[in-house]
Write an enzyme that holds these catalytic residues in place. Sequence first.
Site: not given
Ligand code: DGL
Length: 269
Positions: A7-8, A70, A162, A194, A196
């Site tokens: 993931d990011s 992600c 974050e 997402c 997150h």
């Molecule tokens: N968890 C990522 C997703 O599912 C987050 C993306 C981001 O870094 O903006 O899209």
Amino acid sequence: MAVGIFDSGLGGLTVLQAAEARLPEVPFVYLADSAHAPYGVRTADDIFDLTCTAVTRLFEAGCNLVILACNTASAAALRRMQESWVPADKRVLGVFVPLIEALTERQWGDNSPPREVDVKHVALFATPATVASRAFQRELAFRAIGVDVEAQACGGVVDAIEDGDMILAEALVRSHVEALQRKMPEPDAAILGCTHYPLMQTSFQNALGENVRVFSQASLVADSLADYLDRHPDMRGTGARDFLTTGDPRRVSDRATQFLRRQITFQSA
Ligand code: DGL
């Protein structure tokens, strides 16, 4: 060999947690590209380049199978990666399809023509890049007819999570839900598109009301992964469990420990 989870940032931990519970014997390597999060405000080319770099690192760590936990990377980069980049002996899978299969009540891998489904009005909450890609609507159209999707780009929520600013994240969730409700007053289902957002699931459910069924990905992706590993036992490995980040390992470890409520120690990727 382990299964890579990418993931990011911290959102993919929601998928990792469900995958560990479902597959306790499988080793995982988690990679958070924290130095470049959020991805959701980047261009598709940028997301493709960053995702390929991160997945290469997971290949180097011995992962032959990588899950893009992600949605932004799954929406903006996965198809291009699968068509032109992934080596023949490796697999990279996304998180979109299991969610859509659950929403449309289909079995994993059901390729029959699209048909009418129970839900009619679906609210999609995702990052700006995921919403812009329209990947969710495209995948849904392969499987279901007569579903009206209203997408809400939830700017700022990933940054707030974050940064560990959950008060800001909650205020943003409320305002994004209100914005969605102005376009679609009565959704019957909501997709947290997402990884997150499950960290804010209660806030989404409270803002939407109890009549809206909220779908989030973690357990659906874990079930799909278990199914995939049953069908591809060669991808199932043994080995250590590692957490890697391109950001500051101490800071990322602190946040991850707070979210998963157990000690998580990241190392530099
Ligand atoms: N968890 C990522 C997703 O599912 C987050 C993306 C981001 O870094 O903006 O899209």
